[in-house]
Design a protein around this motif. Structure first.
Motif, PDB file in Angstrom:
ATOM      1  N   GLY A 114      -0.470  -0.867  -3.442  1.00  0.00           N
ATOM      2  CA  GLY A 114       0.412   0.199  -2.991  1.00  0.00           C
ATOM      3  C   GLY A 114       1.728  -0.380  -2.535  1.00  0.00           C
ATOM      4  O   GLY A 114       1.759  -1.405  -1.857  1.00  0.00           O
ATOM      5  N   GLU A 115       2.825   0.274  -2.911  1.00  0.00           N
ATOM      6  CA  GLU A 115       4.141  -0.254  -2.557  1.00  0.00           C
ATOM      7  C   GLU A 115       5.053   0.895  -2.138  1.00  0.00           C
ATOM      8  O   GLU A 115       5.031   1.973  -2.726  1.00  0.00           O
ATOM      9  CB  GLU A 115       4.754  -1.006  -3.731  1.00  0.00           C
ATOM     10  CG  GLU A 115       6.030  -1.759  -3.382  1.00  0.00           C
ATOM     11  CD  GLU A 115       6.464  -2.698  -4.503  1.00  0.00           C
ATOM     12  OE1 GLU A 115       6.168  -3.909  -4.400  1.00  0.00           O
ATOM     13  OE2 GLU A 115       7.079  -2.211  -5.481  1.00  0.00           O
ATOM     14  N   TYR A 116       5.860   0.628  -1.111  1.00  0.00           N
ATOM     15  CA  TYR A 116       6.799   1.618  -0.580  1.00  0.00           C
ATOM     16  C   TYR A 116       8.212   1.060  -0.684  1.00  0.00           C
ATOM     17  O   TYR A 116       8.463  -0.089  -0.321  1.00  0.00           O
ATOM     18  CB  TYR A 116       6.472   1.933   0.882  1.00  0.00           C
ATOM     19  CG  TYR A 116       7.432   2.895   1.532  1.00  0.00           C
ATOM     20  CD1 TYR A 116       7.257   4.269   1.396  1.00  0.00           C
ATOM     21  CD2 TYR A 116       8.512   2.433   2.280  1.00  0.00           C
ATOM     22  CE1 TYR A 116       8.133   5.156   2.000  1.00  0.00           C
ATOM     23  CE2 TYR A 116       9.398   3.316   2.881  1.00  0.00           C
ATOM     24  CZ  TYR A 116       9.207   4.675   2.731  1.00  0.00           C
ATOM     25  OH  TYR A 116      10.071   5.558   3.313  1.00  0.00           O
ATOM     26  N   HIS A 117       9.146   1.888  -1.186  1.00  0.00           N
ATOM     27  CA  HIS A 117      10.533   1.459  -1.356  1.00  0.00           C
ATOM     28  C   HIS A 117      11.456   2.294  -0.467  1.00  0.00           C
ATOM     29  O   HIS A 117      11.315   3.507  -0.361  1.00  0.00           O
ATOM     30  CB  HIS A 117      10.978   1.635  -2.816  1.00  0.00           C
ATOM     31  CG  HIS A 117      10.222   0.781  -3.774  1.00  0.00           C
ATOM     32  ND1 HIS A 117      10.537  -0.529  -4.018  1.00  0.00           N
ATOM     33  CD2 HIS A 117       9.144   1.051  -4.548  1.00  0.00           C
ATOM     34  CE1 HIS A 117       9.702  -1.032  -4.907  1.00  0.00           C
ATOM     35  NE2 HIS A 117       8.836  -0.096  -5.236  1.00  0.00           N
ATOM     36  N   ALA A 118      12.385   1.640   0.157  1.00  0.00           N
ATOM     37  CA  ALA A 118      13.447   2.280   0.926  1.00  0.00           C
ATOM     38  C   ALA A 118      14.766   1.620   0.520  1.00  0.00           C
ATOM     39  O   ALA A 118      14.763   0.588  -0.157  1.00  0.00           O
ATOM     40  CB  ALA A 118      13.188   2.131   2.420  1.00  0.00           C
ATOM     41  N   PRO A 119      15.901   2.191   0.901  1.00  0.00           N
ATOM     42  CA  PRO A 119      17.191   1.630   0.458  1.00  0.00           C
ATOM     43  C   PRO A 119      17.383   0.162   0.808  1.00  0.00           C
ATOM     44  O   PRO A 119      18.003  -0.573   0.046  1.00  0.00           O
ATOM     45  CB  PRO A 119      18.212   2.516   1.192  1.00  0.00           C
ATOM     46  CG  PRO A 119      17.513   3.815   1.382  1.00  0.00           C
ATOM     47  CD  PRO A 119      16.079   3.469   1.628  1.00  0.00           C
ATOM     48  N   SER A 120      16.878  -0.303   1.943  1.00  0.00           N
ATOM     49  CA  SER A 120      17.145  -1.677   2.355  1.00  0.00           C
ATOM     50  C   SER A 120      15.904  -2.554   2.442  1.00  0.00           C
ATOM     51  O   SER A 120      16.003  -3.715   2.822  1.00  0.00           O
ATOM     52  CB  SER A 120      17.856  -1.685   3.713  1.00  0.00           C
ATOM     53  OG  SER A 120      17.044  -1.079   4.698  1.00  0.00           O
ATOM     54  N   TYR A 121      14.736  -2.006   2.103  1.00  0.00           N
ATOM     55  CA  TYR A 121      13.550  -2.859   2.173  1.00  0.00           C
ATOM     56  C   TYR A 121      12.452  -2.344   1.252  1.00  0.00           C
ATOM     57  O   TYR A 121      12.451  -1.195   0.809  1.00  0.00           O
ATOM     58  CB  TYR A 121      13.027  -2.960   3.608  1.00  0.00           C
ATOM     59  CG  TYR A 121      12.404  -1.693   4.157  1.00  0.00           C
ATOM     60  CD1 TYR A 121      11.043  -1.432   4.013  1.00  0.00           C
ATOM     61  CD2 TYR A 121      13.173  -0.750   4.839  1.00  0.00           C
ATOM     62  CE1 TYR A 121      10.473  -0.286   4.515  1.00  0.00           C
ATOM     63  CE2 TYR A 121      12.618   0.403   5.345  1.00  0.00           C
ATOM     64  CZ  TYR A 121      11.254   0.632   5.192  1.00  0.00           C
ATOM     65  OH  TYR A 121      10.698   1.780   5.688  1.00  0.00           O
ATOM     66  N   THR A 122      11.515  -3.231   0.958  1.00  0.00           N
ATOM     67  CA  THR A 122      10.313  -2.915   0.208  1.00  0.00           C
ATOM     68  C   THR A 122       9.117  -3.412   0.994  1.00  0.00           C
ATOM     69  O   THR A 122       9.168  -4.499   1.580  1.00  0.00           O
ATOM     70  CB  THR A 122      10.334  -3.594  -1.176  1.00  0.00           C
ATOM     71  OG1 THR A 122      11.424  -3.077  -1.936  1.00  0.00           O
ATOM     72  CG2 THR A 122       9.040  -3.340  -1.933  1.00  0.00           C
ATOM     73  N   ALA A 123       8.050  -2.626   1.032  1.00  0.00           N
ATOM     74  CA  ALA A 123       6.830  -3.045   1.716  1.00  0.00           C
ATOM     75  C   ALA A 123       5.636  -2.674   0.852  1.00  0.00           C
ATOM     76  O   ALA A 123       5.624  -1.625   0.212  1.00  0.00           O
ATOM     77  CB  ALA A 123       6.722  -2.382   3.091  1.00  0.00           C
ATOM     78  N   GLY A 124       4.648  -3.539   0.819  1.00  0.00           N
ATOM     79  CA  GLY A 124       3.473  -3.257   0.003  1.00  0.00           C
ATOM     80  C   GLY A 124       2.257  -4.018   0.471  1.00  0.00           C
ATOM     81  O   GLY A 124       2.337  -4.881   1.353  1.00  0.00           O
ATOM     82  N   SER A 125       1.117  -3.684  -0.133  1.00  0.00           N
ATOM     83  CA  SER A 125      -0.148  -4.329   0.217  1.00  0.00           C
ATOM     84  C   SER A 125      -1.061  -4.349  -0.999  1.00  0.00           C
ATOM     85  O   SER A 125      -0.978  -3.483  -1.871  1.00  0.00           O
ATOM     86  CB  SER A 125      -0.858  -3.586   1.356  1.00  0.00           C
ATOM     87  OG  SER A 125      -0.085  -3.561   2.524  1.00  0.00           O
ATOM     88  N   PHE A 126      -1.947  -5.325  -1.016  1.00  0.00           N
ATOM     89  CA  PHE A 126      -3.017  -5.414  -2.001  1.00  0.00           C
ATOM     90  C   PHE A 126      -4.353  -5.274  -1.275  1.00  0.00           C
ATOM     91  O   PHE A 126      -4.554  -5.868  -0.206  1.00  0.00           O
ATOM     92  CB  PHE A 126      -2.968  -6.749  -2.745  1.00  0.00           C
ATOM     93  CG  PHE A 126      -1.869  -6.837  -3.758  1.00  0.00           C
ATOM     94  CD1 PHE A 126      -2.109  -6.552  -5.095  1.00  0.00           C
ATOM     95  CD2 PHE A 126      -0.589  -7.191  -3.379  1.00  0.00           C
ATOM     96  CE1 PHE A 126      -1.090  -6.620  -6.034  1.00  0.00           C
ATOM     97  CE2 PHE A 126       0.435  -7.276  -4.302  1.00  0.00           C
ATOM     98  CZ  PHE A 126       0.183  -6.983  -5.640  1.00  0.00           C
ATOM     99  N   TYR A 127      -5.265  -4.496  -1.885  1.00  0.00           N
ATOM    100  CA  TYR A 127      -6.553  -4.215  -1.273  1.00  0.00           C
ATOM    101  C   TYR A 127      -7.652  -4.241  -2.322  1.00  0.00           C
ATOM    102  O   TYR A 127      -7.399  -4.121  -3.519  1.00  0.00           O
ATOM    103  CB  TYR A 127      -6.565  -2.820  -0.622  1.00  0.00           C
ATOM    104  CG  TYR A 127      -5.658  -2.682   0.557  1.00  0.00           C
ATOM    105  CD1 TYR A 127      -6.128  -2.913   1.843  1.00  0.00           C
ATOM    106  CD2 TYR A 127      -4.325  -2.314   0.394  1.00  0.00           C
ATOM    107  CE1 TYR A 127      -5.293  -2.785   2.941  1.00  0.00           C
ATOM    108  CE2 TYR A 127      -3.490  -2.195   1.493  1.00  0.00           C
ATOM    109  CZ  TYR A 127      -3.974  -2.426   2.758  1.00  0.00           C
ATOM    110  OH  TYR A 127      -3.144  -2.306   3.846  1.00  0.00           O
ATOM    111  N   LYS A 128      -8.875  -4.364  -1.843  1.00  0.00           N
ATOM    112  CA  LYS A 128     -10.049  -4.069  -2.645  1.00  0.00           C
ATOM    113  C   LYS A 128     -10.844  -2.975  -1.951  1.00  0.00           C
ATOM    114  O   LYS A 128     -10.891  -2.904  -0.728  1.00  0.00           O
ATOM    115  CB  LYS A 128     -10.923  -5.317  -2.824  1.00  0.00           C
ATOM    116  CG  LYS A 128     -10.392  -6.287  -3.866  1.00  0.00           C
ATOM    117  CD  LYS A 128     -11.429  -7.338  -4.233  1.00  0.00           C
ATOM    118  CE  LYS A 128     -10.914  -8.224  -5.365  1.00  0.00           C
ATOM    119  NZ  LYS A 128     -11.921  -9.236  -5.778  1.00  0.00           N
ATOM    120  N   PHE A 129     -11.449  -2.123  -2.764  1.00  0.00           N
ATOM    121  CA  PHE A 129     -12.277  -1.048  -2.243  1.00  0.00           C
ATOM    122  C   PHE A 129     -13.716  -1.393  -2.571  1.00  0.00           C
ATOM    123  O   PHE A 129     -14.069  -1.548  -3.736  1.00  0.00           O
ATOM    124  CB  PHE A 129     -11.864   0.281  -2.887  1.00  0.00           C
ATOM    125  CG  PHE A 129     -12.602   1.483  -2.344  1.00  0.00           C
ATOM    126  CD1 PHE A 129     -12.636   1.734  -0.987  1.00  0.00           C
ATOM    127  CD2 PHE A 129     -13.236   2.362  -3.191  1.00  0.00           C
ATOM    128  CE1 PHE A 129     -13.287   2.841  -0.476  1.00  0.00           C
ATOM    129  CE2 PHE A 129     -13.895   3.485  -2.698  1.00  0.00           C
ATOM    130  CZ  PHE A 129     -13.924   3.713  -1.341  1.00  0.00           C
TER     131      PHE A 129
END
Length: 414
Positions: free
Chosen positions: A320-335
């Protein structure tokens, strides 16, 4: 909306699960085995002048159910739901969650009603000792979250008159909902447990306690009969359970013309039962809510991503990844097969100057640019499915889903 509420929402996957077990503990009726997680580091030093006004323990009324044969949480919670529907507090804002928050393999019932900044929460719990507890209402709150790493409920309170934000942390143990920690910001004055601290100290402790896997609470299901049956395990099949979830989304769409929902089904934990991924396009960065099936619909939580969730079948990782004008944040997971997400790592980059210079972080630690990109490259190799957008939420597709018919995800073109 609020400074650190925004931080919480973008920092982590919001997830969790309920179970369809009875009062006995069995391996198949568990929300998540979190026994390996570290316990919260509570205050150990006693200060006779320490301000205890921050403490707001939630009391409740206990009922001993041990003399009742075959105690069943789903029947108890159905009665509680029906009683609430008959009360004066029941209105169009009311929602509920069924979810285990104390690892006794029996879920709690959390009902919410009211506006965004004036929400009341009702918490009901059946313990593994067959004690049923109805806690006093928690009123005047904002959003409620559950931190799976530390089994904490976090409730946000905001006072516009004093321009203050308070975050209360609670843990359910032995039929008691005890206050564990309190964070407060008022006009840039920071306090932890009633004592002033620096912003850095505040942020470090806040991140420690509310990092990792987070799930929003009290909002998963509506009070229509289909949703209640799906949450309490009274649907004959996974298809009928998921159809009830989608019908709830369809109902919400009828009241919000700007809302568009799509969904995908795919097994991502190898148990041969697909999970349901629902994308709701009502914001600049729509989230994807995840549901699983365990004899009842398990509301796992929502990715703070851009409308889809990436799934790499070779590694079994979700992205999952989130984008904003000045930054990017994301994570990797297992279910995994006990209905929990396991975070592999999180990452982010932030612009720090007008010339687009960036700082890079892996697991909130500063990381060289080359190492950062290699880490991402290593985890984005191979085929990837984009889950959440394969089928429109409409009456015809819901009917087809009950028959086991839907458009399956396809590999995203490189």
């Amino acid at each position: 909306m609020k400074k650190y509420l925004a931080l919480l929402c973008t920092a982590a996957l919001l997830c969790g699960c309920s179970n369809n077990g009875k009062s006995s503990s069995t391996a198949g009726n568990t929300s998540a085995d979190q026994g390996t997680n570290a316990a919260v580091q509570e205050t150990t030093a006693y200060d006779p002048y320490f301000d205890t006004s921050y403490e707001y323990p939630i009391t409740g009324t206990d009922t001993d159910m041990s003399e009742i044969a075959n105690v069943d949480w789903s029947l108890i919670y159905r009665d509680a739901i029906e009683d609430f529907k008959k009360s004066d507090n029941f209105d169009e804002t009311a929602r509920f969650t069924v979810y285990d928050i104390n690892e006794d393999r029996i879920p709690e019932l959390i009902i919410s009603y009211g506006t965004e900044d004036d929400t009341t929460y009702l918490i009901k719990s059946l313990s593994d000792q067959n004690v049923y507890t109805e806690f006093e209402p928690i009123s005047d709150g904002g959003q409620m979250y559950f931190s799976m790493n530390r089994n904490l409920l976090a409730i946000f309170f905001f006072n516009y008159e004093t321009n203050s934000q308070i975050v209360q942390l609670y843990r359910l143990k032995n039929s008691k909902l005890a206050n564990v920690y309190t964070f407060e910001i008022t006009d840039n004055v920071y306090k932890m447990n009633g004592q002033e601290c620096t912003e850095e100290e505040y942020n470090d402790e806040y991140t420690l306690l509310l990092s990792g896997v987070i799930k929003d609470m009290g909002t998963d299901f509506g009070f229509d009969d289909d949703s209640i049956d799906a949450a309490l395990g009274n649907k004959a099949s996974m298809e009928e359970g998921y159809a009830a979830v989608l019908s709830d989304y369809l109902s919400q769409m009828q009241y919000n013309q700007n809302m568009k929902s799509t969904y995908s089904l795919m097994d991502v934990n190898g148990d041969e039962v697909p999970e349901l991924f629902v994308s709701v396009g009502i914001a600049f960065a729509p989230s994807v809510s995840v549901y699983s099936w365990n004899g009842c619909v398990v509301p796992v939580g929502s990715f703070g991503s851009d409308g889809t969730i990436g799934y790499f079948p070779e590694s079994g990782e979700l992205w999952g990844e989130y984008h904003a004008p000045s930054y990017t944040a994301g994570s990797f997971y297992k279910f995994n097969d006990v209905f929990q997400f396991e975070e592999i790592f999180n990452y982010g980059d932030t612009e720090v100057s007008d010339n687009e210079e960036k700082i890079y972080n892996i697991n909130a630690e500063a990381t060289p640019k080359d190492e950062y990109h290699k880490m991402l490259d290593d985890h984005t190799k191979g085929d990837v499915y984009q889950l959440g957008a394969d089928n429109d939420v409409n009456a015809e597709n819901i009917k087809l889903l009950i028959e086991g018919k839907y458009t399956a995800p396809s590999v995203k073109a490189s």
